[in-house]
Design a protein around this motif. Structure first.
Motif, PDB file in Angstrom:
ATOM      1  N   ALA A  43       1.667   7.213   0.773  1.00  0.00           N
ATOM      2  CA  ALA A  43       1.267   8.587   0.459  1.00  0.00           C
ATOM      3  C   ALA A  43      -0.154   8.670  -0.068  1.00  0.00           C
ATOM      4  CB  ALA A  43       2.235   9.185  -0.563  1.00  0.00           C
ATOM      5  N   THR A  44      -0.549   7.690  -0.906  1.00  0.00           N
ATOM      6  CA  THR A  44      -1.857   7.768  -1.570  1.00  0.00           C
ATOM      7  C   THR A  44      -2.850   6.709  -1.114  1.00  0.00           C
ATOM      8  OG1 THR A  44      -1.191   6.299  -3.378  1.00  0.00           O
ATOM      9  CG2 THR A  44      -0.698   8.663  -3.623  1.00  0.00           C
ATOM     10  N   GLY A  45      -2.343   5.642  -0.468  1.00  0.00           N
ATOM     11  CA  GLY A  45      -3.216   4.541  -0.094  1.00  0.00           C
ATOM     12  C   GLY A  45      -3.511   3.590  -1.234  1.00  0.00           C
ATOM     13  N   ASP A  46      -2.913   3.837  -2.414  1.00  0.00           N
ATOM     14  CA  ASP A  46      -3.152   2.970  -3.569  1.00  0.00           C
ATOM     15  C   ASP A  46      -2.470   1.621  -3.381  1.00  0.00           C
ATOM     16  OD1 ASP A  46      -4.536   5.012  -4.778  1.00  0.00           O
ATOM     17  OD2 ASP A  46      -2.831   5.711  -5.986  1.00  0.00           O
ATOM     18  N   THR A  94       0.848  -1.192   0.000  1.00  0.00           N
ATOM     19  CA  THR A  94       0.000   0.000   0.000  1.00  0.00           C
ATOM     20  C   THR A  94       0.881   1.238   0.000  1.00  0.00           C
ATOM     21  OG1 THR A  94      -1.731  -1.166   1.210  1.00  0.00           O
ATOM     22  CG2 THR A  94      -1.831   1.241   1.183  1.00  0.00           C
ATOM     23  N   ASP A  95       0.689   2.099  -0.983  1.00  0.00           N
ATOM     24  CA  ASP A  95       1.449   3.340  -1.070  1.00  0.00           C
ATOM     25  C   ASP A  95       1.129   4.197   0.153  1.00  0.00           C
ATOM     26  OD1 ASP A  95       2.425   5.919  -1.619  1.00  0.00           O
ATOM     27  OD2 ASP A  95       2.162   5.645  -3.767  1.00  0.00           O
TER      28      ASP A  95
END
Length: 301
Positions: free
Chosen positions: A225-228, A222-223
């Motif tokens: 910074a973005t939650g992607d 999970t990124d």
């Protein structure tokens, strides 16, 4: 699942794959719910239980053990199914001989299982399963016991015969190639539940669960910074001794040989399993239990 298609069922040990096949095959009865093949109800749990006996389900099964009748020849093993359908002995043997031709074993009619190699036995077992003209074919890791030279041949034979006969099939496997070559769709099981499913190539190319990602050979992260959701190849993970911005903490589980050097198996603090590829010369520096920090190349600048 529509008739004539193949579903691959994957999942970790204990996920419920064998239980699923036993429920469909009739060796287990569901506590609740209903099992149907087409419009035919095979099992129903709950207050009004119903069970169609396994031998009346028109289901063929192929496992990693051929399970041929040791006292019967190859042709008689295959003829067993047609004879059970009421076909006279001579006609059943003729049909069985045709099947031996189809699976590439002409001239082996009178050989007993002990006179056949493992790959040949599996070919006979496939012919026997399909000669029953099943409404559904269950494949329980049918290639797991074969050597690396034989397994690809049987995999392609399986794919050809499943498509030629148009039989609906369910294959339990741990092998990505089995899913890609044999299956139209994939279902990922965890704790007895389907947690991910879809067309095979979609699941392989865009996995959403850790097991599917591991099967496809990628990591899920999970990124921060973005939650992607990130799908990262092992070669694109960088390992560091020290923490830093954009880095995740992990512990080394094991190391093994990889095409590009050494693959380091990792577990993160949240229990997620990952893999990172490092050069062979660096592999000795990663010992089980050691702490590392990882980042995605191109994101750690």
């Amino acid at each position: 699942m529509p008739a004539g298609r193949t579903l691959a069922v994957v999942g970790a040990n204990g996920a419920g794959k064998s239980t699923l096949l036993d429920l469909i095959g009739g060796t287990l009865t569901p506590d609740r719910g209903t099992i149907r093949v087409g419009a035919r109800e095979l099992s129903r749990g709950g207050g009004r239980p119903r069970v169609v006996p396994a031998e009346e389900r028109r289901i063929g099964t192929l496992t990693q053990d051929a399970l041929l009748f040791p006292h019967l020849s190859a042709v008689e093993n295959i003829a067993f199914g047609p004879r059970a359908r009421g076909i006279p002995a001579r006609a059943a043997r003729a049909e069985a001989a045709d099947w031996l031709e189809r699976v590439g074993l002409p001239g082996t009619d009178q050989r007993r299982p002990r006179e056949l190699s493992g790959g040949q036995q599996q070919r006979v077992a496939l012919a026997r399963a399909l000669a029953t003209r099943p409404g559904l074919l269950l494949l329980d890791e049918p290639l797991a016991a074969l050597d690396v030279a034989t397994a690809p041949q049987i995999r392609l034979l399986l794919a050809d015969e499943i498509r030629r006969t148009g039989v609906t099939a369910v294959v339990v496997t741990h092998d990505l190639l089995d899913a890609i070559v044999l299956a139209d769709e994939v279902a990922v099981l965890a704790a007895g539940r389907i947690v991910e499913s879809g067309p095979t190539l979609h699941v392989v190319e865009r996995p959403r669960t850790p097991f599917a990602a591991a099967l496809a050979g990628v990591n899920l992260l999970t990124d921060p910074a973005t939650g992607d959701l990130l799908r990262i190849r092992p070669a694109d993970l960088a390992l560091h001794a020290e923490p830093g911005p954009g880095r995740w903490a992990a512990r080394v589980l094991a190391t093994e040989a990889a095409a590009s050097g050494v693959r380091v198996r990792l577990i993160m603090d949240d229990g997620a399993h990952l893999a990172a590829d490092v050069p062979a010369a660096a592999g000795a520096g990663y010992r089980p239990g050691g702490r590392v920090h990882l980042s995605v190349r191109g994101m750690d600048a």
